[in-house]
Motif scaffolding. Sequence first.
Motif, PDB file in Angstrom:
ATOM      1  N   SER A  19       4.592  -1.442   2.536  1.00 45.86           N
ATOM      2  CA  SER A  19       3.403  -1.710   1.827  1.00 45.86           C
ATOM      3  C   SER A  19       2.527  -2.266   2.283  1.00 45.86           C
ATOM      4  O   SER A  19       0.900  -2.171   2.208  1.00 45.86           O
ATOM      5  CB  SER A  19       3.929  -1.288   0.272  1.00 45.86           C
ATOM      6  OG  SER A  19       3.937  -3.096   0.080  1.00 45.86           O
ATOM      7  N   HIS A  43       3.051  11.106  -5.997  1.00 47.13           N
ATOM      8  CA  HIS A  43       2.832  10.213  -6.617  1.00 47.13           C
ATOM      9  C   HIS A  43       1.907   8.793  -5.594  1.00 47.13           C
ATOM     10  O   HIS A  43       1.006   7.405  -5.414  1.00 47.13           O
ATOM     11  CB  HIS A  43       2.855   9.387  -7.862  1.00 47.13           C
ATOM     12  CG  HIS A  43       3.117  10.527  -8.438  1.00 47.13           C
ATOM     13  ND1 HIS A  43       1.848  11.140  -8.919  1.00 47.13           N
ATOM     14  CD2 HIS A  43       4.228  11.320  -9.043  1.00 47.13           C
ATOM     15  CE1 HIS A  43       2.586  12.220 -10.141  1.00 47.13           C
ATOM     16  NE2 HIS A  43       3.588  12.134 -10.645  1.00 47.13           N
ATOM     17  N   GLN A  46       4.322   2.918  -6.367  1.00 51.82           N
ATOM     18  CA  GLN A  46       3.404   2.022  -6.636  1.00 51.82           C
ATOM     19  C   GLN A  46       4.498   1.089  -7.259  1.00 51.82           C
ATOM     20  O   GLN A  46       5.989   0.623  -7.311  1.00 51.82           O
ATOM     21  CB  GLN A  46       3.565   3.037  -8.384  1.00 51.82           C
ATOM     22  CG  GLN A  46       3.446   4.280  -8.488  1.00 51.82           C
ATOM     23  CD  GLN A  46       1.818   4.670  -8.417  1.00 51.82           C
ATOM     24  OE1 GLN A  46       1.016   4.016  -8.811  1.00 51.82           O
ATOM     25  NE2 GLN A  46       2.026   5.977  -7.406  1.00 51.82           N
ATOM     26  N   THR A  48       4.572  -2.983  -7.972  1.00 56.06           N
ATOM     27  CA  THR A  48       3.556  -3.969  -8.693  1.00 56.06           C
ATOM     28  C   THR A  48       4.694  -4.664  -8.111  1.00 56.06           C
ATOM     29  O   THR A  48       5.711  -5.642  -8.036  1.00 56.06           O
ATOM     30  CB  THR A  48       4.023  -4.252  -9.921  1.00 56.06           C
ATOM     31  OG1 THR A  48       6.109  -3.822 -10.481  1.00 56.06           O
ATOM     32  CG2 THR A  48       3.296  -3.142 -10.680  1.00 56.06           C
ATOM     33  N   SER A  54      -0.901  -5.027  -8.405  1.00 56.35           N
ATOM     34  CA  SER A  54      -0.287  -3.610  -8.754  1.00 56.35           C
ATOM     35  C   SER A  54      -1.041  -3.022  -7.943  1.00 56.35           C
ATOM     36  O   SER A  54      -2.192  -3.161  -7.737  1.00 56.35           O
ATOM     37  CB  SER A  54      -0.797  -3.259 -10.431  1.00 56.35           C
ATOM     38  OG  SER A  54       0.537  -3.824 -10.744  1.00 56.35           O
ATOM     39  N   THR A  55      -0.351  -2.241  -6.529  1.00 52.95           N
ATOM     40  CA  THR A  55      -1.245  -1.286  -5.567  1.00 52.95           C
ATOM     41  C   THR A  55      -0.507  -0.352  -5.822  1.00 52.95           C
ATOM     42  O   THR A  55       0.325   0.449  -6.272  1.00 52.95           O
ATOM     43  CB  THR A  55      -0.905  -1.994  -4.418  1.00 52.95           C
ATOM     44  OG1 THR A  55       0.433  -1.995  -4.094  1.00 52.95           O
ATOM     45  CG2 THR A  55      -1.703  -2.877  -4.370  1.00 52.95           C
ATOM     46  N   THR A  56      -1.429   0.472  -5.179  1.00 58.29           N
ATOM     47  CA  THR A  56      -0.570   2.309  -4.958  1.00 58.29           C
ATOM     48  C   THR A  56      -0.299   2.221  -3.096  1.00 58.29           C
ATOM     49  O   THR A  56      -1.044   2.201  -2.684  1.00 58.29           O
ATOM     50  CB  THR A  56      -1.556   3.368  -5.111  1.00 58.29           C
ATOM     51  OG1 THR A  56      -1.479   3.612  -6.579  1.00 58.29           O
ATOM     52  CG2 THR A  56      -0.024   4.531  -4.711  1.00 58.29           C
ATOM     53  N   ARG A  58       0.350   5.087  -0.649  1.00 55.51           N
ATOM     54  CA  ARG A  58      -0.074   5.902  -0.317  1.00 55.51           C
ATOM     55  C   ARG A  58       0.466   6.668   1.610  1.00 55.51           C
ATOM     56  O   ARG A  58       0.191   6.152   1.886  1.00 55.51           O
ATOM     57  CB  ARG A  58      -0.557   7.105  -0.787  1.00 55.51           C
ATOM     58  CG  ARG A  58      -0.839   7.126  -2.004  1.00 55.51           C
ATOM     59  CD  ARG A  58      -1.989   8.220  -2.095  1.00 55.51           C
ATOM     60  NE  ARG A  58      -2.216   8.168  -3.541  1.00 55.51           N
ATOM     61  CZ  ARG A  58      -1.781   9.076  -4.069  1.00 55.51           C
ATOM     62  NH1 ARG A  58      -0.622  10.333  -3.575  1.00 55.51           N
ATOM     63  NH2 ARG A  58      -2.116   9.054  -5.779  1.00 55.51           N
ATOM     64  N   VAL A 144       8.766   4.357  -7.724  1.00 51.98           N
ATOM     65  CA  VAL A 144       8.289   2.746  -8.681  1.00 51.98           C
ATOM     66  C   VAL A 144       8.783   1.629  -7.981  1.00 51.98           C
ATOM     67  O   VAL A 144       9.755   1.234  -7.659  1.00 51.98           O
ATOM     68  CB  VAL A 144       8.607   3.000  -9.999  1.00 51.98           C
ATOM     69  CG1 VAL A 144       7.789   1.792 -10.747  1.00 51.98           C
ATOM     70  CG2 VAL A 144       7.510   4.344 -10.354  1.00 51.98           C
TER      71      VAL A 144
END
Length: 341
Positions: A19, A43, A46, A48, A54-56, A58, A144
């Motif tokens: 990430s 999704h 996710q 944190t 907090s980010t997503t 992909r 997560v």
Amino acid sequence: MPTRVLIIGAGAIGAFYGSRLATAPHTLVSALCRSNYTAVKTHGFQVTSPIYGSTTFRPERVFENVLEAQRSGLRFDFLLVATKALPDVDDDSRLLEGLVGSQTSIVLVQNGVGIEESYQKRSPRTSIITAVAYANAAQPQPGVINHHAWTRMAVGPYRGAKDVDVEGNDESLSMQSCSRFFELLKAGGVKDAELHDAASIQHVRWSKLAINASMNCSAVLSGSSDNYTMTHDPDLVGHLLAVMHEVLDAAPIILGSLPPKSLPTPAQIMKASQRSVSGSKPSMLVDWESGRAMELEVILGNPLRIAREKGVVMPRVESMYALLKLMQRNRDRASGNFSKL
């Protein structure tokens, strides 16, 4: 052309660093997932973090298996291997077959020592970056990622053993590749990333080993004790410090050089460990309680074998290895699970 990274073993640590790398300019990160494939495909991750919020995340592509990654037609600059290192169960270097190109570098973000040789034997002309991660992250449910503390990653080139054919694996080219990966980490916000040469990165590995060999193994042997309990029990603290000293005293003899002055002493490691929160469990204890194979060989077995070749004795490490190996063997025999190797 963008820089492409493939995360192999997209668990908590692999996904967390993936990430961060994905935020570096002109960098595309894909992920090879296992049990979390469906969640990540649908999704993303996710994530944190007390540092990054907090980010997503992909990934550019999410692969369920190696064959999918091979058939994608993508050429990866870095293969970041963040799987558990379990040479007594399987040889994870096989996962990279068909993915290593002429410009590809392998980044090993795994625990223990002696992990690099199988990759070098399989890909002798490929630059191998050995990486030591200190991040604390967990994946409580598929996709997560909860990052709790620390971001530090130390990276350096793997020089290789003398008895391994490394023709064409020029150390200067490996250092260039390593420097490039280091810059990606910095660009991704990992401000405390460290760049080492081939000699000092192995000292960093042995320093991390001192933590894993003492804390992880003792957590299992003491009947599922968490970090807080172990580091606040006077008798066990004495044992933990003795194991750390045993490992760190052996390292300069084995590696033939003195460690960097920046590496922490056992007393400093203990002081930092005593700040752990109640309930925080080492990864080996989590694996034991889940019935999974523990990283015994890379954390205890390999160091013992390497030390014996240099005439170095590590009695505490040897005792823990014998006890834990038999514990795992008895458990696996009772459940019908057996190692492949």
